[in-house]
Design a protein around this motif. Structure first.
Motif, PDB file in Angstrom:
ATOM      1  N   PHE A 284       0.829  -1.135   0.226  1.00 52.00           N
ATOM      2  CA  PHE A 284      -0.144  -0.079   0.221  1.00 52.00           C
ATOM      3  C   PHE A 284       0.875   1.259  -0.002  1.00 52.00           C
ATOM      4  CE2 PHE A 284      -2.421   3.348   2.509  1.00 52.00           C
ATOM      5  CZ  PHE A 284      -3.426   3.487   1.623  1.00 52.00           C
ATOM      6  N   TYR A 285       1.891   1.139   0.881  1.00 49.43           N
ATOM      7  CA  TYR A 285       2.759   2.710   0.918  1.00 49.43           C
ATOM      8  C   TYR A 285       3.839   2.404  -0.104  1.00 49.43           C
ATOM      9  CZ  TYR A 285       0.775   3.977   5.059  1.00 49.43           C
ATOM     10  OH  TYR A 285      -0.247   4.513   6.137  1.00 49.43           O
ATOM     11  N   GLU A 286       3.954   1.388  -0.861  1.00 51.71           N
ATOM     12  CA  GLU A 286       4.849   1.330  -2.019  1.00 51.71           C
ATOM     13  C   GLU A 286       4.250   2.059  -2.941  1.00 51.71           C
ATOM     14  OE1 GLU A 286       6.438  -2.460  -3.260  1.00 51.71           O
ATOM     15  OE2 GLU A 286       7.528  -2.758  -1.214  1.00 51.71           O
ATOM     16  N   SER A 287       2.942   1.575  -3.248  1.00 51.05           N
ATOM     17  CA  SER A 287       2.197   2.391  -4.410  1.00 51.05           C
ATOM     18  C   SER A 287       1.931   3.927  -4.188  1.00 51.05           C
ATOM     19  CB  SER A 287       0.604   1.713  -4.243  1.00 51.05           C
ATOM     20  OG  SER A 287       0.846   0.358  -4.622  1.00 51.05           O
ATOM     21  N   LEU A 288       1.841   4.224  -2.985  1.00 54.43           N
ATOM     22  CA  LEU A 288       1.557   5.793  -2.631  1.00 54.43           C
ATOM     23  C   LEU A 288       2.928   6.412  -2.782  1.00 54.43           C
ATOM     24  CD1 LEU A 288      -0.316   5.729   0.898  1.00 54.43           C
ATOM     25  CD2 LEU A 288      -1.128   6.302  -1.529  1.00 54.43           C
ATOM     26  N   ASN A 289       3.995   5.843  -2.554  1.00 52.18           N
ATOM     27  CA  ASN A 289       5.307   6.403  -2.670  1.00 52.18           C
ATOM     28  C   ASN A 289       5.651   6.586  -4.345  1.00 52.18           C
ATOM     29  OD1 ASN A 289       5.933   7.006  -0.098  1.00 52.18           O
ATOM     30  ND2 ASN A 289       7.034   4.772   0.236  1.00 52.18           N
ATOM     31  N   PRO A 319      -0.099  15.489  -0.707  1.00 52.06           N
ATOM     32  CA  PRO A 319       0.903  16.422  -0.037  1.00 52.06           C
ATOM     33  C   PRO A 319       2.118  15.589   0.581  1.00 52.06           C
ATOM     34  CG  PRO A 319      -1.499  17.210   0.663  1.00 52.06           C
ATOM     35  CD  PRO A 319      -1.353  15.904  -0.203  1.00 52.06           C
ATOM     36  N   THR A 320       1.773  14.119   0.508  1.00 52.91           N
ATOM     37  CA  THR A 320       2.729  13.182   1.113  1.00 52.91           C
ATOM     38  C   THR A 320       3.609  12.930   0.054  1.00 52.91           C
ATOM     39  OG1 THR A 320       1.239  12.177   2.483  1.00 52.91           O
ATOM     40  CG2 THR A 320       3.067  10.948   2.341  1.00 52.91           C
ATOM     41  N   LEU A 321       4.893  13.379   0.240  1.00 50.70           N
ATOM     42  CA  LEU A 321       6.109  13.157  -0.839  1.00 50.70           C
ATOM     43  C   LEU A 321       6.646  11.934  -0.550  1.00 50.70           C
ATOM     44  CD1 LEU A 321       7.713  16.702  -0.414  1.00 50.70           C
ATOM     45  CD2 LEU A 321       5.828  15.897  -1.989  1.00 50.70           C
TER      46      LEU A 321
END
Length: 386
Positions: A284-289, A319-321
């Motif tokens: 999930f966070y890999e996708s967001l990054n 806004p999350t880089l």
């Protein structure tokens, strides 16, 4: 005298009209293939110019895009279990792996990078060549890895090896082609014209793809490694692709394999659910990054999606880089059907005034199955003030 001038004027006029007509005829014929169009205020840039060339993918982007089609393969034998790797190569849900990974399989369980689990069936397996194909009907239509079936790697080419060494899914190692046309035998398989690579691989890597760092395409199948030193071997995809296509077109009926076994959900009971839930949160966070908000949104359960639209979801994460998971803990519900994953998250965020700040969060997710797919049911977070 006046008549002579009058006649001369008439003759001159006729000649001018005649020459004009002839000139118009030749000019029209010469330029009729050219189409006159209105000039545009926007300059059309030639696609061959350097500024218009496609942007070269970074190593991080190649890895993220490739991982979506790389799978972990869990094989149940009569009295043991084998873990290997594979990769989706067509739109039918067909996965290329090594023959020694699925040899004698009673059940074949496929785990994807987004922590989904499927049942597979071996539809082709070599007896002398260490290659096999596993079909997963529920993966039909998914995007396969691009494959280089004609290219030949040279010594010094940079490569990426993906797989699940020692069961650690989504592991990446890098190196170079350190040799070509190697030959050896590991009974009953003969390895001919294989690549020698410096990217470390070990048990569990077998069957995973070797990817060209420059093109992002699969060059070979990671197949064997030496216990000492960073020396491993990969079978060029060009050597086996015809056989692979043949199995996909006309699946084999294989004796002593594809026996009746447990379903995907049965396999997932107990501690395995915790592991998959952790992988789901990481993905999930890999996708967001990677700014792949669509992939991240599809991991949410239907109830969560009903509460939050995709546009609102995407806007909330813009806004999350960069987000880094610094600590992760998981547990099972009392009935073993759901998992709870709690993470400590460090997020680099862009503020409204254009500055950047790092914010730490504690986030707890509830994870379970919905229509046989692992999903994030709920997420609750709070800011941590150190």
């Amino acid at each position: 005298m006046k008549n002579k001038h009058f006649i001369l004027a008439i003759v001159t006029s006729v000649l001018l009209l005649l020459f004009g007509a002839i000139g118009y005829f030749f000019i029209h014929k010469h330029f009729e293939q050219y189409k006159v169009v209105k000039a545009s205020a926007i300059v059309k840039i030639d696609k061959t110019t350097p500024d218009a060339q496609p942007k070269k993918k970074t190593l991080k982007t190649i890895i993220y895009d490739s991982e979506k089609a790389v799978v972990q393969i869990q094989v149940e034998l009569v009295d043991s279990q084998v873990i290997g790797s594979g990769f989706l190569y067509n739109s039918k849900g067909d996965i290329i792996t090594n023959a020694h990974v699925v040899q004698g399989a009673k059940t074949v369980t496929i785990k994807t990078s987004d922590a989904q689990t499927y049942v597979g069936k071996v539809i082709g397996i070599g007896d002398k060549t260490d290659v096999a194909v596993v079909r997963v009907d529920k993966m039909a239509g998914m995007t396969p890895l691009p494959i280089d079936t004609k290219g030949k790697a040279d010594v010094g080419d940079e490569v990426i090896a993906l797989g699940s060494p020692l069961g650690f899914q989504n592991t990446v190692t890098t190196g170079i082609i350190s040799g070509t046309d190697r030959q050896f035998t590991i009974d009953p398989f003969s390895y001919d014209h294989v690549y020698q690579i410096s990217a470390p691989i070990t048990h569990g890597n077998s069957g995973g793809p070797l990817i060209n760092k420059e093109t992002g395409k699969v060059l070979a199948i990671n197949s064997a490694g030496m216990d000492e030193g960073n020396i491993a071997f990969s079978i060029p995809i060009s050597e086996v692709i015809d056989q692979v296509h043949s199995w996909s077109k006309s699946p084999q009926s294989i004796d002593g394999i594809n026996g009746t076994g447990s379903s995907a959900n049965d396999v997932e009971e107990g501690e395995a659910l915790k592991s998959d839930a952790e992988n789901l949160v990481n993905y999930f966070y890999e996708s967001l990054n990677s700014h792949d908000y669509v992939a991240a949104y599809t991991l949410l359960g239907s109830d969560w999606q009903n509460k939050v639209s995709y546009d609102k979801f995407r806007k909330g994460y813009l806004p999350t880089l960069q987000a880094s998971i610094e600590d992760l803990k998981s547990s099972l519900s009392s009935d073993g059907k759901k998992a709870t994953v709690t993470i400590r998250l460090s997020a680099l965020e862009q503020t409204d005034d254009g500055n950047k700040q790092t914010v730490n969060y504690s986030v707890t997710y509830t994870i379970g199955y919905e229509n046989d797919q692992l999903r994030l049911f709920e997420g609750k977070g709070k800011v941590i003030k150190d």
